[in-house]
Design a protein around this motif. Structure first.
Motif, mmCIF file in Angstrom:
data_model
loop_
_atom_site.group_PDB
_atom_site.id
_atom_site.type_symbol
_atom_site.label_atom_id
_atom_site.label_comp_id
_atom_site.label_asym_id
_atom_site.label_seq_id
_atom_site.Cartn_x
_atom_site.Cartn_y
_atom_site.Cartn_z
ATOM 1 N N TYR A 13 0.827 -1.203 0.000
ATOM 2 C CA TYR A 13 0.000 0.000 0.000
ATOM 3 C C TYR A 13 0.866 1.261 0.000
ATOM 4 C CZ TYR A 13 -3.427 -3.412 1.835
ATOM 5 O OH TYR A 13 -4.224 -4.504 2.034
ATOM 6 N N VAL A 14 1.925 1.232 0.797
ATOM 7 C CA VAL A 14 2.811 2.401 0.877
ATOM 8 C C VAL A 14 3.665 2.514 -0.375
ATOM 9 C CG1 VAL A 14 4.703 3.460 2.173
ATOM 10 C CG2 VAL A 14 2.837 2.324 3.405
ATOM 11 N N TRP A 48 -0.918 3.586 -2.569
ATOM 12 C CA TRP A 48 -2.334 3.414 -2.257
ATOM 13 C C TRP A 48 -2.703 4.213 -1.021
ATOM 14 C CZ3 TRP A 48 -4.162 -2.361 -2.960
ATOM 15 C CH2 TRP A 48 -3.709 -2.830 -4.201
ATOM 16 N N ILE A 49 -1.775 4.311 -0.090
ATOM 17 C CA ILE A 49 -2.011 5.080 1.123
ATOM 18 C C ILE A 49 -0.827 5.991 1.398
ATOM 19 C CG2 ILE A 49 -3.432 3.257 2.158
ATOM 20 C CD1 ILE A 49 -1.085 2.619 4.008
ATOM 21 N N LEU A 50 -1.093 7.047 2.147
ATOM 22 C CA LEU A 50 -0.039 7.957 2.588
ATOM 23 C C LEU A 50 -0.025 7.953 4.108
ATOM 24 C CD1 LEU A 50 -0.629 11.025 0.219
ATOM 25 C CD2 LEU A 50 1.119 9.243 0.000
ATOM 26 N N ARG A 51 1.125 7.664 4.687
ATOM 27 C CA ARG A 51 1.248 7.692 6.133
ATOM 28 C C ARG A 51 1.393 9.128 6.600
ATOM 29 N NH1 ARG A 51 4.577 2.307 7.915
ATOM 30 N NH2 ARG A 51 3.342 2.674 9.779
ATOM 31 N N THR A 52 0.904 9.410 7.794
ATOM 32 C CA THR A 52 0.992 10.749 8.359
ATOM 33 C C THR A 52 2.012 10.764 9.494
ATOM 34 O OG1 THR A 52 -0.854 10.244 9.839
ATOM 35 C CG2 THR A 52 -1.382 11.337 7.765
ATOM 36 N N THR A 53 2.675 11.886 9.648
ATOM 37 C CA THR A 53 3.660 12.008 10.717
ATOM 38 C C THR A 53 2.954 12.151 12.067
ATOM 39 O OG1 THR A 53 3.769 14.407 10.438
ATOM 40 C CG2 THR A 53 5.350 13.090 9.196
ATOM 41 N N GLN A 54 3.537 11.549 13.095
ATOM 42 C CA GLN A 54 3.042 11.650 14.468
ATOM 43 C C GLN A 54 1.618 11.124 14.631
ATOM 44 O OE1 GLN A 54 5.379 12.572 16.613
ATOM 45 N NE2 GLN A 54 6.730 12.909 14.864
ATOM 46 N N SER A 55 1.210 10.188 13.771
ATOM 47 C CA SER A 55 -0.142 9.640 13.895
ATOM 48 C C SER A 55 -0.194 8.267 13.240
ATOM 49 C CB SER A 55 -1.167 10.554 13.232
ATOM 50 O OG SER A 55 -2.448 9.949 13.215
ATOM 51 N N ARG A 56 -1.086 7.431 13.744
ATOM 52 C CA ARG A 56 -1.313 6.124 13.139
ATOM 53 C C ARG A 56 -2.265 6.197 11.956
ATOM 54 N NH1 ARG A 56 -3.634 2.438 17.623
ATOM 55 N NH2 ARG A 56 -3.527 0.930 15.930
ATOM 56 N N ILE A 92 -6.034 7.335 2.380
ATOM 57 C CA ILE A 92 -6.139 6.536 1.164
ATOM 58 C C ILE A 92 -6.207 7.478 -0.029
ATOM 59 C CG2 ILE A 92 -7.513 4.822 -0.075
ATOM 60 C CD1 ILE A 92 -8.496 3.828 2.637
ATOM 61 N N THR A 93 -5.316 7.309 -0.983
ATOM 62 C CA THR A 93 -5.227 8.176 -2.152
ATOM 63 C C THR A 93 -6.299 7.795 -3.178
ATOM 64 O OG1 THR A 93 -3.702 6.714 -3.323
ATOM 65 C CG2 THR A 93 -2.731 8.327 -1.805
ATOM 66 N N PRO A 94 -6.569 8.667 -4.161
ATOM 67 C CA PRO A 94 -7.494 8.282 -5.242
ATOM 68 C C PRO A 94 -7.054 6.990 -5.933
ATOM 69 C CG PRO A 94 -7.122 10.644 -5.284
ATOM 70 C CD PRO A 94 -6.167 10.083 -4.267
ATOM 71 N N LYS A 95 -5.747 6.847 -6.157
ATOM 72 C CA LYS A 95 -5.233 5.605 -6.732
ATOM 73 C C LYS A 95 -5.546 4.433 -5.810
ATOM 74 C CE LYS A 95 -0.935 3.284 -8.090
ATOM 75 N NZ LYS A 95 0.550 3.400 -8.211
ATOM 76 N N GLY A 96 -5.409 4.660 -4.505
ATOM 77 C CA GLY A 96 -5.679 3.612 -3.543
ATOM 78 C C GLY A 96 -7.134 3.185 -3.537
ATOM 79 N N HIS A 97 -8.042 4.164 -3.615
ATOM 80 C CA HIS A 97 -9.469 3.832 -3.638
ATOM 81 C C HIS A 97 -9.780 2.923 -4.829
ATOM 82 C CE1 HIS A 97 -11.237 6.084 -0.350
ATOM 83 N NE2 HIS A 97 -10.478 7.126 -0.645
ATOM 84 N N ASP A 98 -9.211 3.241 -5.997
ATOM 85 C CA ASP A 98 -9.428 2.414 -7.190
ATOM 86 C C ASP A 98 -8.797 1.036 -7.015
ATOM 87 O OD1 ASP A 98 -10.829 4.427 -8.456
ATOM 88 O OD2 ASP A 98 -9.103 5.151 -9.601
ATOM 89 N N ALA A 99 -7.589 1.004 -6.449
ATOM 90 C CA ALA A 99 -6.887 -0.269 -6.286
ATOM 91 C C ALA A 99 -7.606 -1.182 -5.297
ATOM 92 C CB ALA A 99 -5.448 -0.010 -5.831
ATOM 93 N N PHE A 100 -8.026 -0.626 -4.176
ATOM 94 C CA PHE A 100 -8.746 -1.441 -3.203
ATOM 95 C C PHE A 100 -10.033 -2.004 -3.814
ATOM 96 C CE2 PHE A 100 -6.350 0.915 0.178
ATOM 97 C CZ PHE A 100 -5.832 -0.207 0.827
#
Length: 236
Positions: A203-204, A208-216, A220-228
């Protein structure tokens, strides 16, 4: 028999480590797999630096955390996959107890919608999206259930190979290949183990997804929504 008894005698020691609220907050802050400095963990637990140092020492000595010196500061992270699974399972069990207490506020109402939808749990995806991924893989016969675990089918191996995921069905040491992990907020299983970690890497890696700093929380990116939807068969 003696080995089993000795193992059982370790339960109170581990439980005591996690019983302190400050130590529990520190562990939960690190459940995303990141490495964080002592000062940040002290702030998260709302304790003084001196108190935080004492707590962190106990967690390291107890095998729940690892520490590493970087310059003048010490950084801490979850010691192992087994430790991360223990923390997540304890949190999940605690949530189930809270849900049975009428006077306690429902857990879901205290959490932001993004956290409920998609987040990391150590090295795998958690939240509503992770639950849907597992259900889609079972429905499409990529996986078959074997009690608390899952086995990869020939079709599943073929599909994962097409995604450039190479995983061995054999376990690595004590690490399970594909384990059912009851999601903290959804109360349904998501996928953990070697396969869960490999999927999060996908995913990373593929955006497909973008991780955020200082958070769990993950986005989910537009590409990720289509891929999932079109690759894994996840339906919203």
């Amino acid at each position: 028999m003696a080995d089993t008894l000795n193992t059982a005698l370790n339960i109170p020691a581990v439980a005591n480590l996690m019983a302190d609220p400050a130590r529990a907050k520190m562990l939960w802050t690190l459940i995303d797999g990141t490495m964080r400095p002592a000062g940040e963990l002290a702030f998260a637990a709302n304790v003084s630096p001196q108190s935080a140092s004492a707590h962190l020492t106990k967690l390291v000595e107890g095998g729940l955390l690892l520490s590493e010196a970087q310059g003048r500061h010490r950084y801490f992270k979850i010691a192992s996959t087994e430790a991360a699974n223990l923390i997540e399972n304890m949190a999940s069990f605690g949530a189930s107890i809270q849900a049975k207490t009428p006077r306690s506020p429902p857990l879901l109402k205290t959490m932001p919608s993004q956290f409920l939808h998609a987040r990391t749990c150590y090295d795998h995806l958690a939240g509503d999206m992770a639950v849907k991924v597992l259900q889609a893989m079972l429905k499409s016969a990529w996986l078959v259930s074997e009690g608390q675990d899952f086995a990869l089918t020939p079709l599943g191996k073929e599909k994962l190979a097409a995604l450039d995921i190479e995983v061995q069905s054999e376990t690595k040491g004590r690490r399970l290949f594909a384990r059912s992990c009851v999601d903290l907020t959804q109360r349904r299983p998501h996928l953990a183990g070697v396969l869960g970690a490999a999927l999060l890497d996908l995913y990373v890696r593929d955006g497909w997804i973008l991780r955020t700093t200082q958070s769990r929380v993950v986005n989910i990116t537009p590409k990720g929504h289509d891929a999932f939807k079109y690759i894994l068969g996840v339906r919203d």
